[in-house]
Design an enzyme around this catalytic site. Structure first.
Site, mmCIF file in Angstrom:
data_model
loop_
_atom_site.group_PDB
_atom_site.id
_atom_site.type_symbol
_atom_site.label_atom_id
_atom_site.label_comp_id
_atom_site.label_asym_id
_atom_site.label_seq_id
_atom_site.Cartn_x
_atom_site.Cartn_y
_atom_site.Cartn_z
ATOM 1 N N TRP A 18 70.170 25.557 61.088
ATOM 2 C CA TRP A 18 70.595 24.475 62.008
ATOM 3 C C TRP A 18 71.802 24.684 62.907
ATOM 4 C CZ3 TRP A 18 65.905 23.327 63.105
ATOM 5 C CH2 TRP A 18 65.072 23.335 62.098
ATOM 6 N N ASP B 67 75.696 16.642 62.851
ATOM 7 C CA ASP B 67 73.820 16.643 62.950
ATOM 8 C C ASP B 67 73.934 16.138 61.311
ATOM 9 O OD1 ASP B 67 71.379 17.019 62.369
ATOM 10 O OD2 ASP B 67 71.476 19.232 62.966
ATOM 11 N N LYS C 218 63.262 13.141 58.521
ATOM 12 C CA LYS C 218 63.915 13.646 57.287
ATOM 13 C C LYS C 218 64.229 12.250 56.434
ATOM 14 C CE LYS C 218 63.983 17.923 58.507
ATOM 15 N NZ LYS C 218 64.759 18.210 59.481
#
Ligand SMILES: *Cc1c(COP(=O)(O)O)cnc(C)c1O
Length: 354
Positions: free
Chosen positions: A100, A167, A191
């Site tokens: 990511w 993030d 998530k």
């Protein structure tokens, strides 16, 4: 009976939330209309999004501290470019801890110069780099708090004078941090908060003044902030279910409570991975994620047997990410401790019969 759901994302949500959400799809607030067929500007929905925004800030202990919570679209992946589009004027610093972060770096390079302050790519991202310096002339520092794919988690954050963007897609609301150390936090809902479709952005109001170029309306944080996250139609279902999950978390006792449960779950599983000679963890112990545990079988010939056993035990979503292989047990907030126990039981049983 519901399966033990270790899926990495979209992932498990609390049963009570799913029940309420399914009812709201048919008949919301007993008003004989569906949640997803009423105007997003109608009073009942405005109430929902306002509640979701305020609960998000409340959980992060950022209420009345000059922060705004937004529910945007485009996933966390759009935040990779939005953060840079708005705030990368000349130079930004990035910590590369996995897939990511790598993607965030790729997008940001379109907008300015990047300094990769450190990377754990040399060891297939199985640790969190710790010795690095963040130059104090950068526009911001960007990091990923939890590395969903490889299973590492940042246990501390650098002390820096530059704005910090993080993030937190896969560990937001799972542990206490001093969230006021961050200028912008983003997280895809799917998530730890709700269904895919919404992305939570928590931004320090002061930071909005640092938007450094002309940005198209939809990609501009100021647009969304000025319009109370209602510039255009928000993803109403995802926002509603996120609100329900945040309420569920509050009723349980908030992050303080769930952090303890998450620790118990992670301790239980990692203890078995370390004890059981058939298994090996994939990352450095000190950087192990409490959300996503990655591990492999020492003897790959046991794969078919183990896979059949955990499926038989009604366990779902244990396969590792395609870039890592092996297994990944995602233990988000809504996963009960007994599900981890069910997995540990299967691991012990494999040892017994192997
Ligand atoms: C899943 C994930 C993303 C990507 O989220 P999308 O909503 O699919 O764009 C980004 N960052 C992290 C840490 C993730 O876990």
């Amino acid at each position: 009976m519901k399966k033990h759901n270790f899926s990495a994302g979209p992932c498990i949500l609390p049963e009570s939330v799913l029940q309420k959400a399914s009812k709201a799809v048919v008949n919301f607030n007993n008003d004989d209309l569906s949640l997803i067929e009423i105007s997003h500007r109608s009073e009942p929905f405005v109430e929902v999004i306002e509640k979701a925004r305020s609960l998000a800030l409340e959980h992060l202990n950022l209420q009345d501290k000059g922060y705004t919570a937004l529910f945007l679209q485009g996933g966390a992946s759009s935040q990779f470019l939005m953060t840079a589009y708005n705030f990368l004027n000349k130079k930004a610093a990035y910590l590369n801890t996995g897939t990511w972060s790598t993607k965030a770096i790729k997008e940001a390079k379109l907008f300015g110069d990047l300094i990769e302050v450190a990377s754990s790519k040399d060891k297939n991202f199985n640790y969190i780099p710790k010795e690095y310096t963040i130059p104090n002339d950068v526009d911001y520092f960007h990091c990923t708090s939890n590395n969903t794919i490889f299973g590492t988690q940042m246990m501390s954050f650098p002390d820096t004078s530059v704005p910090v963007i993080c993030d937190m897609s896969s560990d937001i609301f799972s542990r206490q941090l001093d969230f006021s150390e961050f200028d912008l936090i983003y997280a895809g809902a799917q998530k730890n908060m709700g269904p895919a479709g919404a992305t939570l952005v928590v931004i320090k109001d002061e930071f909005l003044n640092k938007i450094c170029r002309e940005v198209p309306s939809m990609l501009n944080y100021k647009t969304h902030s000025e319009k109370d996250s209602m510039f255009n139609t928000p993803p109403v279902f995802s926002v509603y279910v996120s609100m329900l999950t945040l309420e569920w978390l509050k009723d349980l006792g908030g992050i303080d409570f769930i952090e303890g449960v998450n620790q118990q779950k992670a301790d239980l599983l990692y203890a078995e991975i370390d004890r059981n000679p058939l298994f090996r963890g994939l990352v450095e112990n000190e950087d192990r994620s409490n959300m996503n545990a990655t591990f492999v079988l020492e003897n790959e010939q046991l794969t078919a047997k183990f896979d059949a056993m955990w499926k038989e035990a009604r366990i779902n979503g244990l396969g590792g990410h395609r870039s890592v292989g092996g297994y990944r047990a995602s233990m988000y907030n809504a996963l009960p401790l007994y599900s981890v126990q069910a997995l540990v039981d299967v691991m012990k049983e494999l040892e017994r019969i192997a």
